[in-house]
Design a protein around this motif. Structure first.
Motif, PDB file in Angstrom:
ATOM      1  N   CYS A   1       0.854  -1.188   0.000  1.00 37.35           N
ATOM      2  CA  CYS A   1       0.000   0.000   0.000  1.00 37.35           C
ATOM      3  C   CYS A   1       0.885   1.232   0.000  1.00 37.35           C
TER       4      CYS A   1
ATOM      5  N   LEU B   1      -7.259   2.596   2.069  1.00 33.91           N
ATOM      6  CA  LEU B   1      -7.416   1.164   2.302  1.00 33.91           C
ATOM      7  C   LEU B   1      -8.759   0.901   2.986  1.00 33.91           C
TER       8      LEU B   1
ATOM      9  N   ARG C   1      -5.129  -6.152  -1.131  1.00 40.05           N
ATOM     10  CA  ARG C   1      -3.762  -5.844  -0.737  1.00 40.05           C
ATOM     11  C   ARG C   1      -3.276  -6.771   0.377  1.00 40.05           C
TER      12      ARG C   1
END
Lengths: 155, 155, 155, 155
Positions: free
Chosen positions: D76, D82, D109
């Motif tokens: 990330c 996120l 992710r």
């Protein structure tokens, strides 16, 4: 005739780790305040003879920071070793006026001041610094000599 | 006749989480500096129109803190919502003089000042603040009205 | 006749600090992963002869964690000293399969496994572990004997 | 005829900040565990109707992690958002088996699993999950539908 031999201030060597560094590759400045807290803990335990964890857990005393200022003079890089020295400028009924000088191989990187207040964790009220601790603080003030003396310059 | 309507300062609401709190049950003070950094990031992106992540990653500009001071007025407790407001006191060729006021339901908890310097991440040198950014900074200074005005009191 | 004298695994002693602990008074579990990273750094530098900071900054290699698991067996308390040992279970073309055992005065507190991948920080691609590093990894695997052997139990 | 409309899992949107990122420019993996803790807190308060801070401070209950594993699928980057979703796989007398799926604009992710144990902060002993909380947990399990279903792959 009395010869007084002064000592350098208590200091903690902190290796600059990956977890301290930001995307710019340098120590992210809030991490320095964690390091300042770390040297305080070791100073209490190793120099003042007041075990820091017992102080918090058994005696339920805390030392929150009421005021702090820090001048960041030069950045710290991953892999460097920062020596964080602690100086006691003065103390009051319940307060400690501390100064912190961070150096790498003798070169100044940061300089900070903090006012901490000794409080009861039960009620949040200031607690009088007394007896042995008071004596130890005075001894520390009397016996420490600072090779590189510097204060944070307010901007 | 011109009527100027001033706005409150840009502010970020931060829920006080378990990860912010120390064994005393309150926010561990270095976490406040992470929150100060967070409101700066959002202020750049949302208020000044300079996407913070692009500034770091694409333009390779940073805004390291050269000096900071903070007065911790009242502790913050797990579950509270801290509103961290950002005030621009002045700016120079490369520097930003910022003030931060942290309140919970309007009650002041902390007040900080920081001097940040815009630098090139390539060579660490200060970079001139120009054009659009300069204009936006001036507008922010002109248009913001602070309901609770306070400065950190140096101790 | 050859007598092989095995050594205990490389280990880092970490004092449990105020900054590690949560409002419950114990180490907040994400801090253990920072400690795991710390022992890796020192292991690279002190045991494998590959200076960690040079690896990141000069050689632009990273060792991101692709997978980790950790069993938290008993909490760690402020003031304790955690010994974090690192064991190399195996290595591949670009990967390291590591195990970490955290003890306080010989008592197990946590046990973790991680798979790290050596990558180029320029392009994010895996990099082949070769030459000296490969040799050192093999030596470390061959020469280390673990007194308390344990694996994280998946739940 | 009954039509059951399932809902997506509870999710917290987390902006990736400077303070999360390491010298490689990506989120430092221990920060993800802090984010996992954050989504748990909001899930307790907003979804299960059990105010997290009251649970800790007034009821003196904790939810320490006994086991966790995480597969880091793709890094990330600073500036990304996120979305951390929380899934309840099962629950026992005192334990919660949780899963976490982290996505950026729908792209996975990371994927994690945790076993948390509800304990008394007074004596560290497991506490029986009962009444309303038990009912709410069951409802959450029954009503949540996961669009992207994935488990951490053990390595």
């Amino acid at each position: 005739m009395t010869i007084t031999t002064k000592s350098p201030p208590f200091s903690l060597r902190i290796p600059i780790r990956f977890s301290h560094c930001d995307p710019a590759g340098y120590v992210f400045f809030p991490r320095f305040f964690e390091m300042i807290q770390a040297v305080c803990e070791d100073w209490f335990t190793q120099e003042l003879g007041l075990n820091f964890s017992e102080m918090i857990i058994q005696h339920r005393l805390g030392q929150p920071t009421a005021y702090t200022e820090c001048q960041f003079i030069k950045p710290c890089l991953l892999g460097e070793n920062l020596d964080m020295a602690i100086i006691l400028d003065k103390y009051g009924t319940s307060s400690l006026h501390l100064r912190f000088i961070g150096t790498v191989a003798g070169e100044i990187r940061l300089c900070a001041r903090s006012v901490q207040v000794v409080i009861s964790l039960e009620n949040g009220r200031p607690v009088r610094i007394h007896g042995d601790l008071r004596k130890r603080l005075q001894e520390y003030m009397d016996n420490v000599e600072v090779a590189i003396d510097i204060e944070p310059q307010r901007r």
